[in-house]
Write a protein that holds these residues in place. Structure first.
Motif, PDB file in Angstrom:
ATOM      1  N   MET A  18     108.203 -67.728  40.968  1.00 28.19           N
ATOM      2  CA  MET A  18     109.046 -67.812  39.763  1.00 28.19           C
ATOM      3  C   MET A  18     108.205 -67.410  38.550  1.00 28.19           C
ATOM      4  O   MET A  18     107.683 -68.262  37.841  1.00 28.19           O
ATOM      5  CB  MET A  18     109.565 -69.246  39.618  1.00 28.19           C
ATOM      6  CG  MET A  18     110.194 -69.812  40.894  1.00 28.19           C
ATOM      7  SD  MET A  18     110.919 -71.448  40.672  1.00 28.19           S
ATOM      8  CE  MET A  18     109.472 -72.495  40.492  1.00 28.19           C
ATOM      9  N   ASP A  19     108.075 -66.123  38.325  1.00 30.23           N
ATOM     10  CA  ASP A  19     107.160 -65.653  37.282  1.00 30.23           C
ATOM     11  C   ASP A  19     107.921 -65.043  36.098  1.00 30.23           C
ATOM     12  O   ASP A  19     108.989 -64.468  36.277  1.00 30.23           O
ATOM     13  CB  ASP A  19     106.203 -64.610  37.881  1.00 30.23           C
ATOM     14  CG  ASP A  19     104.986 -64.376  36.996  1.00 30.23           C
ATOM     15  OD1 ASP A  19     104.678 -65.244  36.142  1.00 30.23           O
ATOM     16  OD2 ASP A  19     104.348 -63.322  37.141  1.00 30.23           O
ATOM     17  N   ASN A  21     108.086 -66.704  32.739  1.00 29.71           N
ATOM     18  CA  ASN A  21     108.542 -67.643  31.693  1.00 29.71           C
ATOM     19  C   ASN A  21     107.924 -67.334  30.334  1.00 29.71           C
ATOM     20  O   ASN A  21     108.599 -67.387  29.307  1.00 29.71           O
ATOM     21  CB  ASN A  21     108.160 -69.087  32.052  1.00 29.71           C
ATOM     22  CG  ASN A  21     108.881 -69.595  33.284  1.00 29.71           C
ATOM     23  OD1 ASN A  21     109.831 -68.975  33.754  1.00 29.71           O
ATOM     24  ND2 ASN A  21     108.422 -70.714  33.812  1.00 29.71           N
ATOM     25  N   GLY A  22     106.629 -67.017  30.345  1.00 32.85           N
ATOM     26  CA  GLY A  22     105.920 -66.762  29.090  1.00 32.85           C
ATOM     27  C   GLY A  22     106.467 -65.521  28.392  1.00 32.85           C
ATOM     28  O   GLY A  22     106.694 -65.513  27.175  1.00 32.85           O
ATOM     29  N   ARG A  23     106.684 -64.455  29.185  1.00 31.61           N
ATOM     30  CA  ARG A  23     107.207 -63.213  28.596  1.00 31.61           C
ATOM     31  C   ARG A  23     108.643 -63.398  28.113  1.00 31.61           C
ATOM     32  O   ARG A  23     109.054 -62.850  27.102  1.00 31.61           O
ATOM     33  CB  ARG A  23     107.112 -62.075  29.628  1.00 31.61           C
ATOM     34  CG  ARG A  23     105.699 -61.494  29.684  1.00 31.61           C
ATOM     35  CD  ARG A  23     105.479 -60.698  30.938  1.00 31.61           C
ATOM     36  NE  ARG A  23     105.328 -61.573  32.088  1.00 31.61           N
ATOM     37  CZ  ARG A  23     105.367 -61.163  33.346  1.00 31.61           C
ATOM     38  NH1 ARG A  23     105.602 -59.886  33.609  1.00 31.61           N
ATOM     39  NH2 ARG A  23     105.188 -62.010  34.337  1.00 31.61           N
ATOM     40  N   ARG A  32     105.561 -70.426  24.310  1.00 29.86           N
ATOM     41  CA  ARG A  32     105.549 -70.328  25.781  1.00 29.86           C
ATOM     42  C   ARG A  32     106.260 -71.504  26.456  1.00 29.86           C
ATOM     43  O   ARG A  32     106.927 -71.325  27.471  1.00 29.86           O
ATOM     44  CB  ARG A  32     104.101 -70.242  26.298  1.00 29.86           C
ATOM     45  CG  ARG A  32     103.429 -68.908  26.002  1.00 29.86           C
ATOM     46  CD  ARG A  32     102.044 -68.854  26.665  1.00 29.86           C
ATOM     47  NE  ARG A  32     102.137 -68.944  28.116  1.00 29.86           N
ATOM     48  CZ  ARG A  32     102.370 -67.894  28.920  1.00 29.86           C
ATOM     49  NH1 ARG A  32     102.502 -66.692  28.415  1.00 29.86           N
ATOM     50  NH2 ARG A  32     102.442 -68.072  30.224  1.00 29.86           N
ATOM     51  N   HIS A  36     108.998 -72.069  29.644  1.00 29.64           N
ATOM     52  CA  HIS A  36     108.899 -72.959  30.814  1.00 29.64           C
ATOM     53  C   HIS A  36     110.136 -73.860  30.897  1.00 29.64           C
ATOM     54  O   HIS A  36     110.645 -74.131  31.988  1.00 29.64           O
ATOM     55  CB  HIS A  36     107.632 -73.798  30.753  1.00 29.64           C
ATOM     56  CG  HIS A  36     106.374 -72.986  30.973  1.00 29.64           C
ATOM     57  ND1 HIS A  36     106.265 -72.098  32.016  1.00 29.64           N
ATOM     58  CD2 HIS A  36     105.202 -72.921  30.298  1.00 29.64           C
ATOM     59  CE1 HIS A  36     105.065 -71.513  31.963  1.00 29.64           C
ATOM     60  NE2 HIS A  36     104.408 -71.998  30.920  1.00 29.64           N
ATOM     61  N   ARG A  70      94.766 -72.145  32.473  1.00 29.22           N
ATOM     62  CA  ARG A  70      95.508 -72.028  31.203  1.00 29.22           C
ATOM     63  C   ARG A  70      95.117 -73.125  30.222  1.00 29.22           C
ATOM     64  O   ARG A  70      94.395 -74.051  30.578  1.00 29.22           O
ATOM     65  CB  ARG A  70      97.005 -72.082  31.504  1.00 29.22           C
ATOM     66  CG  ARG A  70      97.423 -70.938  32.415  1.00 29.22           C
ATOM     67  CD  ARG A  70      98.906 -70.877  32.565  1.00 29.22           C
ATOM     68  NE  ARG A  70      99.254 -69.782  33.461  1.00 29.22           N
ATOM     69  CZ  ARG A  70     100.439 -69.239  33.553  1.00 29.22           C
ATOM     70  NH1 ARG A  70     101.429 -69.689  32.798  1.00 29.22           N
ATOM     71  NH2 ARG A  70     100.674 -68.251  34.391  1.00 29.22           N
TER      72      ARG A  70
HETATM   73  C1  IPE Z   1     105.466 -68.645  35.604  1.00 31.20           C
HETATM   74  O1  IPE Z   1     105.604 -68.051  34.340  1.00 31.20           O
HETATM   75  C2  IPE Z   1     105.366 -70.136  35.516  1.00 31.20           C
HETATM   76  C3  IPE Z   1     104.031 -70.687  35.831  1.00 31.20           C
HETATM   77  C4  IPE Z   1     103.031 -70.017  36.300  1.00 31.20           C
HETATM   78  C5  IPE Z   1     103.831 -72.092  35.556  1.00 31.20           C
HETATM   79  P1  IPE Z   1     104.345 -67.568  33.492  1.00 31.20           P
HETATM   80  O2  IPE Z   1     103.945 -68.687  32.586  1.00 31.20           O
HETATM   81  O3  IPE Z   1     103.268 -67.064  34.367  1.00 31.20           O
HETATM   82  O4  IPE Z   1     104.986 -66.401  32.654  1.00 31.20           O
HETATM   83  P2  IPE Z   1     104.311 -65.019  32.250  1.00 31.20           P
HETATM   84  O5  IPE Z   1     103.844 -64.370  33.515  1.00 31.20           O
HETATM   85  O6  IPE Z   1     103.196 -65.340  31.315  1.00 31.20           O
HETATM   86  O7  IPE Z   1     105.414 -64.261  31.600  1.00 31.20           O
END
Ligand code: IPE
Ligand code: IPE
Ligand code: MG
Length: 239
Positions: A18-19, A21-23, A32, A36, A70
């Motif tokens: 599930m990738d 969320n941040g973008r 960010r 989530h 992170r």
């Molecule tokens: C996935 O989304 C969720 C976790 C890894 C907890 P990301 O946080 O990796 O989102 P991007 O890849 O930075 O967009």
């Protein structure tokens, strides 16, 4: 009335990274953690659709052993959001007959998250519907090493180590290998997810970010799966 699309084959086990969320948050001009929050909320919608398609096993990657790199504030915030969602969605999952499992190491996670996860596992342990495995503080390599350690501790003789016996020592013991392996967010890598189990999984990558991964996107992935020819190293009949 069912809105399901017609599929020749449906996967028995779907695994998802599930990738994105941040973008997603950046796209919406949000912090960010808002990404989530949206991502964790999306879990419910996705579970509902896979239940409808009668997928027996759904395995989702929520937090990897590498995600500890992170910032403290992102990690703490994410765990808090997840703990809240797990407790809020308990009833919904139980009503659908979902049986929840955890893959990974719970120790090291905040008490509240451990407690809520354990409560949900206990609440749903006798359910006979879809098995939802949440990979949380999970790493594919650590999983394999944990299995090797237990093998050694139990003094299993070398000639008894085969693929079937080894699989029983993995976190996924009793769960068949994934058929369809989805990654949202556009990256084309495994990021340490189900390294052993995904040996013959059908891979599906989509640029769609996880919070936007909805029914239509799920159906695209199922349709793609249903058009694959799985040979497992053999040949097509008649070849
Ligand atoms: C996935 O989304 C969720 C976790 C890894 C907890 P990301 O946080 O990796 O989102 P991007 O890849 O930075 O967009
Ligand atoms: C994989 O996503 C882990 C989860 C979705 C939980 P990451 O965002 O951590 O993966 P990389 O860093 O892009 O490989
Ligand atoms: Mg990511």
């Amino acid at each position: 009335m069912s809105h399901r699309i017609n599929l020749e084959y449906c996967p028995q086990h779907v695994a998802i990274i599930m990738d994105g969320n941040g973008r997603w948050a950046r796209q919406h001009g949000l912090p960010r953690l808002a990404g989530h929050r949206a991502g964790v909320l999306n879990g419910r919608r996705v579970i509902d659709v896979f239940c409808e398609y009668q997928v027996r096993y759904l395995t989702v990657y929520a937090f990897s052993t590498e995600n500890w790199k992170r910032s403290r504030s992102e990690i703490d915030g994410f765990f808090k959001i997840l703990a809240g969602r797990i407790s809020q969605d308990s009833q919904f999952l139980n009503e659908r007959g979902v049986k929840v499992r955890h893959l990974g190491r719970l120790d090291g996670l905040p008490d509240e998250l451990q407690e809520n996860t354990n409560k949900l596992i206990e609440l749903t342990k006798d359910n006979t519907g879809m098995v939802l495995s949440i990979a949380l503080n999970y790493g594919g390599r650590v999983e394999i090493l944990d299995a090797v350690r237990r093998f050694i501790i139990q003094g299993v003789p070398a000639h008894d180590v085969d693929e079937t016996s080894f699989s029983r020592y993995l976190y996924t013991s009793g769960i068949p290998d994934p058929d369809l392996f989805i990654r949202t967010g556009g990256e084309m890598r495994l990021s340490n997810f189900l390294l052993w189990q995904a040996a013959y999984a059908e891979l599906y990558y989509t640029p769609v970010l996880w919070p936007d991964f909805d029914r239509v996107e799920i159906e695209k992935s199922l349709l793609s799966y249903s058009q694959r020819q799985r040979r497992f190293g053999g040949l097509e009949p008649g070849e």
